[in-house]
Design an enzyme around this catalytic site. Structure first.
Site, PDB file in Angstrom:
ATOM      1  N   GLU A   1      -0.699   3.892  -6.990  1.00 36.83           N
ATOM      2  CA  GLU A   1       0.031   2.700  -6.613  1.00 36.83           C
ATOM      3  C   GLU A   1       1.460   3.071  -6.192  1.00 36.83           C
ATOM      4  OE1 GLU A   1      -1.657   0.120  -6.206  1.00 36.83           O
ATOM      5  OE2 GLU A   1      -2.622  -0.699  -8.000  1.00 36.83           O
TER       6      GLU A   1
ATOM      7  N   ASN B   1      -1.200  -2.419  -0.297  1.00 37.13           N
ATOM      8  CA  ASN B   1       0.164  -2.030  -0.697  1.00 37.13           C
ATOM      9  C   ASN B   1       0.435  -0.549  -0.424  1.00 37.13           C
ATOM     10  OD1 ASN B   1      -1.351  -0.758  -2.629  1.00 37.13           O
ATOM     11  ND2 ASN B   1      -0.407  -1.768  -4.397  1.00 37.13           N
TER      12      ASN B   1
ATOM     13  N   ASP C   1     -11.629   8.326  -7.577  1.00 33.60           N
ATOM     14  CA  ASP C   1     -11.144   7.536  -8.713  1.00 33.60           C
ATOM     15  C   ASP C   1     -12.285   6.787  -9.390  1.00 33.60           C
ATOM     16  OD1 ASP C   1     -11.570   5.821  -6.576  1.00 33.60           O
ATOM     17  OD2 ASP C   1      -9.485   5.223  -6.373  1.00 33.60           O
TER      18      ASP C   1
ATOM     19  N   HIS D   1      -1.593   1.982  -1.295  1.00 29.59           N
ATOM     20  CA  HIS D   1      -2.131   2.953  -2.259  1.00 29.59           C
ATOM     21  C   HIS D   1      -3.223   3.819  -1.637  1.00 29.59           C
ATOM     22  CE1 HIS D   1      -5.170  -0.224  -3.922  1.00 29.59           C
ATOM     23  NE2 HIS D   1      -5.903   0.706  -3.347  1.00 29.59           N
TER      24      HIS D   1
HETATM   25  C1  GLP Z   1      -9.770   0.753  -3.607  1.00 33.42           C
HETATM   26  C2  GLP Z   1      -9.871   2.264  -3.817  1.00 33.42           C
HETATM   27  C3  GLP Z   1      -9.329   3.001  -2.631  1.00 33.42           C
HETATM   28  C4  GLP Z   1      -9.614   2.202  -1.390  1.00 33.42           C
HETATM   29  C5  GLP Z   1      -8.785   0.945  -1.387  1.00 33.42           C
HETATM   30  C6  GLP Z   1      -9.100  -0.014  -0.270  1.00 33.42           C
HETATM   31  O1  GLP Z   1      -9.611   0.015  -4.696  1.00 33.42           O
HETATM   32  N1  GLP Z   1      -9.315   2.792  -5.020  1.00 33.42           N
HETATM   33  O2  GLP Z   1      -9.876   4.289  -2.593  1.00 33.42           O
HETATM   34  O3  GLP Z   1      -9.269   2.933  -0.254  1.00 33.42           O
HETATM   35  O4  GLP Z   1      -8.821   0.326  -2.647  1.00 33.42           O
HETATM   36  O5  GLP Z   1     -10.316  -0.652  -0.458  1.00 33.42           O
HETATM   37  P1  GLP Z   1     -10.992  -1.609   0.613  1.00 33.42           P
HETATM   38  O6  GLP Z   1     -11.553  -0.762   1.667  1.00 33.42           O
HETATM   39  O7  GLP Z   1     -12.053  -2.346  -0.177  1.00 33.42           O
HETATM   40  O8  GLP Z   1      -9.934  -2.525   1.118  1.00 33.42           O
END
Ligand code: GLP
Length: 257
Positions: free
Chosen positions: A146, A139, A70, A141
């Site tokens: 989402e 949440n 992404d 995702h």
């Molecule tokens: C991000 C990304 C995800 C990631 C998630 C958790 O924003 N889009 O690919 O797995 O949120 O991130 P973190 O490891 O910083 O909690």
């Protein structure tokens, strides 16, 4: 709807979980060509370990292709919080790869539908993703899919929830600076990879991991879609498993690292 049970690997702490995941990524990079890349704080120790692992061990001559899950809409590639910048620093430069060996959705595209289609086309042109690395949002995702995202969704322009944006305020410095949209590989796109590897650490992810593994498979928890894929490994630390309740007891022999 046929479902599968992911392999769950319990590690003593977050650091050893990242090492375990990095070892699997390193093995995949040596044998396979196309790897799906995740970003986020959870992945940082994994990429550090990977750098260390691959130092002095050149990758196959054919080279690898890293395909990002992404990207935020509206951030220039050189913006320090862009996922392009993250992956350049964590993956591309340390592994000595070139710009042609990384694919990131174009969050600056005027036509985001076309940018999303180009991303899908790049995955197809690369021959599909062998191993998709995943984190999880609090949440549930995956990528930026989402809650409510269709389980068969493809790469598209999405709106970020208030919870997801709030989690990024510290990194961006203020709430207003956090992007409101992203281009993300869809849940269907993710399920198209041959193998999935999810790394989950910390108490903040415990509820999401519980919903993903022990709750219903439906769009209210996007990560529950992992159970539609037969080749999934989830690597986690004890804090992340703290809300799994009887799920762990039901597993005959949870693997440990
Ligand atoms: C991000 C990304 C995800 C990631 C998630 C958790 O924003 N889009 O690919 O797995 O949120 O991130 P973190 O490891 O910083 O909690």
């Amino acid at each position: 709807m046929r479902t599968f049970e992911p392999r769950l690997l319990l590690c003593p702490d977050a650091a050893s979980a990242a090492v375990e995941a990095a070892d699997r990524v390193a093995a995949a990079l040596r044998e396979e060509r196309v790897i799906g890349l995740a970003t986020g704080a959870t992945m940082a120790p994994l990429y550090r370990r990977l750098r260390h692992q691959l130092a002095g061990h050149p990758l196959p001559p054919r080279g690898v292709i890293g395909i990002a899950l992404d990207e935020y809409v509206g951030l220039r590639p050189e913006h320090p919080e862009s996922f392009r910048a993250y992956l350049d620093g964590a993956f591309v430069r340390p592994l000595g790869l070139t710009g042609e060996q990384i694919v990131v959705p174009d969050g600056m595209a005027g036509d985001r539908l076309a940018a999303a289609r180009r991303h899908e086309a790049a995955i197809t042109a690369a021959g599909g993703i062998e191993l998709q690395l995943l984190g999880i949002g609090a949440n549930g995702h995956i990528g930026f899919n989402e809650p409510g995202s269709p389980l068969d969704s493809c790469t598209r322009d999405v709106s970020l929830t208030a919870q997801t944006r709030a989690a990024q305020i510290a990194s961006f410095g203020s709430a207003d600076a956090v992007p409101t949209r992203a281009i993300t590989a869809g849940i269907g796109t993710i399920l198209g990879a041959r193998r999935l590897l999810m790394l989950v650490t910390g108490e903040a992810k415990a509820a999401a991991l519980s919903a993903a593994l022990a709750g219903p498979v439906n769009p209210s928890c996007p990560a529950s879609a992992l159970r539609l894929h037969p080749e999934v490994t989830v690597i986690c630390d004890p804090a992340a498993t703290s809300q799994l309740g009887t799920y762990l007891d039901r597993k005959r022999a949870p693997e440990t690292c």
